[in-house]
Design a protein around this motif. Sequence first.
Motif, mmCIF file in Angstrom:
data_model
loop_
_atom_site.group_PDB
_atom_site.id
_atom_site.type_symbol
_atom_site.label_atom_id
_atom_site.label_comp_id
_atom_site.label_asym_id
_atom_site.label_seq_id
_atom_site.Cartn_x
_atom_site.Cartn_y
_atom_site.Cartn_z
ATOM 1 N N PRO A 194 74.438 28.695 17.077
ATOM 2 C CA PRO A 194 73.181 29.293 17.514
ATOM 3 C C PRO A 194 72.960 30.645 16.861
ATOM 4 C CG PRO A 194 74.399 28.387 19.377
ATOM 5 C CD PRO A 194 75.294 28.291 18.184
ATOM 6 N N GLU A 195 71.702 30.971 16.591
ATOM 7 C CA GLU A 195 71.367 32.193 15.881
ATOM 8 C C GLU A 195 71.881 33.427 16.594
ATOM 9 O OE1 GLU A 195 70.213 34.244 12.733
ATOM 10 O OE2 GLU A 195 69.922 32.094 12.940
ATOM 11 N N GLU A 196 71.853 33.409 17.964
ATOM 12 C CA GLU A 196 72.271 34.591 18.689
ATOM 13 C C GLU A 196 73.758 34.853 18.567
ATOM 14 O OE1 GLU A 196 70.849 31.959 19.947
ATOM 15 O OE2 GLU A 196 71.749 31.287 21.844
ATOM 16 N N SER A 197 74.543 33.834 18.150
ATOM 17 C CA SER A 197 75.980 34.020 18.028
ATOM 18 C C SER A 197 76.377 34.591 16.678
ATOM 19 C CB SER A 197 76.703 32.691 18.262
ATOM 20 O OG SER A 197 76.451 31.816 17.193
ATOM 21 N N ARG A 198 75.400 34.719 15.749
ATOM 22 C CA ARG A 198 75.731 35.188 14.413
ATOM 23 C C ARG A 198 75.611 36.702 14.282
ATOM 24 N NH1 ARG A 198 72.019 30.610 12.250
ATOM 25 N NH2 ARG A 198 73.407 28.834 12.183
ATOM 26 N N SER A 199 75.076 37.341 15.281
ATOM 27 C CA SER A 199 74.916 38.786 15.203
ATOM 28 C C SER A 199 75.136 39.397 16.575
ATOM 29 C CB SER A 199 73.518 39.131 14.684
ATOM 30 O OG SER A 199 72.533 38.622 15.569
ATOM 31 N N GLY A 200 75.274 40.732 16.622
ATOM 32 C CA GLY A 200 75.496 41.405 17.879
ATOM 33 C C GLY A 200 76.882 41.122 18.422
ATOM 34 N N TYR A 201 77.008 41.209 19.739
ATOM 35 C CA TYR A 201 78.304 40.965 20.347
ATOM 36 C C TYR A 201 78.120 40.338 21.726
ATOM 37 C CZ TYR A 201 77.365 45.134 23.155
ATOM 38 O OH TYR A 201 76.809 46.042 24.012
ATOM 39 N N THR A 202 79.154 39.656 22.203
ATOM 40 C CA THR A 202 79.184 39.092 23.547
ATOM 41 C C THR A 202 80.509 39.461 24.178
ATOM 42 O OG1 THR A 202 80.100 37.004 22.738
ATOM 43 C CG2 THR A 202 77.706 37.147 22.942
ATOM 44 N N TRP A 203 80.557 39.474 25.516
ATOM 45 C CA TRP A 203 81.800 39.829 26.186
ATOM 46 C C TRP A 203 81.934 39.062 27.495
ATOM 47 C CZ3 TRP A 203 81.035 41.948 31.012
ATOM 48 C CH2 TRP A 203 79.809 42.562 31.255
ATOM 49 N N SER A 204 83.168 38.972 27.975
ATOM 50 C CA SER A 204 83.456 38.376 29.274
ATOM 51 C C SER A 204 84.514 39.230 29.962
ATOM 52 C CB SER A 204 83.961 36.933 29.124
ATOM 53 O OG SER A 204 85.172 36.888 28.381
ATOM 54 N N GLY A 214 90.485 30.956 37.641
ATOM 55 C CA GLY A 214 89.908 32.262 37.381
ATOM 56 C C GLY A 214 88.399 32.285 37.529
ATOM 57 N N LEU A 215 87.861 33.509 37.580
ATOM 58 C CA LEU A 215 86.428 33.741 37.677
ATOM 59 C C LEU A 215 86.076 34.895 36.746
ATOM 60 C CD1 LEU A 215 83.697 33.136 39.156
ATOM 61 C CD2 LEU A 215 84.349 34.954 40.772
ATOM 62 N N ALA A 216 85.020 34.726 35.960
ATOM 63 C CA ALA A 216 84.650 35.773 34.993
ATOM 64 C C ALA A 216 83.134 35.879 34.866
ATOM 65 C CB ALA A 216 85.265 35.475 33.633
ATOM 66 N N TYR A 217 82.708 37.057 34.467
ATOM 67 C CA TYR A 217 81.300 37.344 34.172
ATOM 68 C C TYR A 217 81.164 37.477 32.655
ATOM 69 C CZ TYR A 217 76.738 39.705 34.249
ATOM 70 O OH TYR A 217 75.430 40.019 34.080
ATOM 71 N N ARG A 218 80.133 36.847 32.077
ATOM 72 C CA ARG A 218 79.951 36.923 30.643
ATOM 73 C C ARG A 218 78.537 37.370 30.303
ATOM 74 N NH1 ARG A 218 80.065 30.482 28.897
ATOM 75 N NH2 ARG A 218 78.329 29.806 30.191
ATOM 76 N N CYS A 219 78.431 38.054 29.209
ATOM 77 C CA CYS A 219 77.162 38.644 28.810
ATOM 78 C C CYS A 219 77.163 38.810 27.274
ATOM 79 C CB CYS A 219 77.008 40.006 29.482
ATOM 80 S SG CYS A 219 75.416 40.788 29.296
ATOM 81 N N CYS A 220 76.142 38.639 26.511
ATOM 82 C CA CYS A 220 74.783 38.551 26.996
ATOM 83 C C CYS A 220 74.023 37.536 26.145
ATOM 84 C CB CYS A 220 74.097 39.895 26.929
ATOM 85 S SG CYS A 220 74.722 41.105 28.113
ATOM 86 N N ARG A 221 74.379 36.295 26.235
ATOM 87 C CA ARG A 221 73.626 35.259 25.537
ATOM 88 C C ARG A 221 72.651 34.589 26.459
ATOM 89 N NH1 ARG A 221 78.332 32.501 21.917
ATOM 90 N NH2 ARG A 221 78.561 34.254 20.542
#
Length: 280
Positions: free
Chosen positions: A31-41, A273-280
């Motif tokens: 996906p285009e959004e995964s090619r730039s910027g950053y994501t975290w969990s 486990g339980l996690a929060y992920r951002c920001c896609r």
Amino acid sequence: MQRSITCAPWALALGLALPALATAQLRMPVPEESRSGYTWSLGASISNGASYPGSTERSTGIRPVIGLEVGRFTLSSGGGGSLLDFDLDARDSGVTAKLLQWENLRLSAGLRMDGGRKGSDEPMLQGLPEVERTLRGRLSVIYDFNKHASVRSTLSQDLLGRDGGATLQTTARYEIQVSPYSEIVFALGFTLADSTYMQGRMGVPLSASGVSTPLPAYVPGGGLFSQDVGLEFKSAVSDRWVVFGGVRYSQLRGNARRSPLAVKPDNYGISLGLAYRCCR
């Protein structure tokens, strides 16, 4: 003392990760959004398993879950890297860089800290030398047969010369999307280890036998260390929150199974486990 694994098992394991590329098909576009910027969990998990491979004692612990992806680089701890997108690819702990992707074949490299093992972890280990913390380098080859099945081989080497040795882990995985929000994966694999790793984890030095420990001396050679099978799951409970976990059954094999430390060579581990992920 032999300090390396014989060529044949290593070649066999790597061969599992390099099937004929002539039948390769292009993977689905990222996906285009995964090619730039950053994501975290960010989250936490609780796990229960053997105190060390071969132990009769079990321990339960809570650990942080951290994942961060910036371009081709990923930082992962506690399985957080696998939560960055809806893909159960087993991203390695530590820092990983994607080196290349050619059709269905991928290559990555990384670094991670190996926590070692303390002799005071449980009575069976008292009197044995501690396994020192060290920095390990990794090189992984991943082949995707299709969007469900893949195989991965990871070579891991102690980079600080602290008798951590080398391992080669090969795992086949099959993923199933049971709903738009949930996935499960079946995994089957084995681990090879050189004599240095074997001696540190499963050996009993001559200098310690009958002196600081009642265990008989044992100097294992390299070869097959373990086999394992597992089931993992991941499910989005909201736009950002993800629950995940799994169960894994493992068996020590070869020289590792013959060690006096392998009191219970068959064991299992569970996690949730339980996690929060951002920001896609």
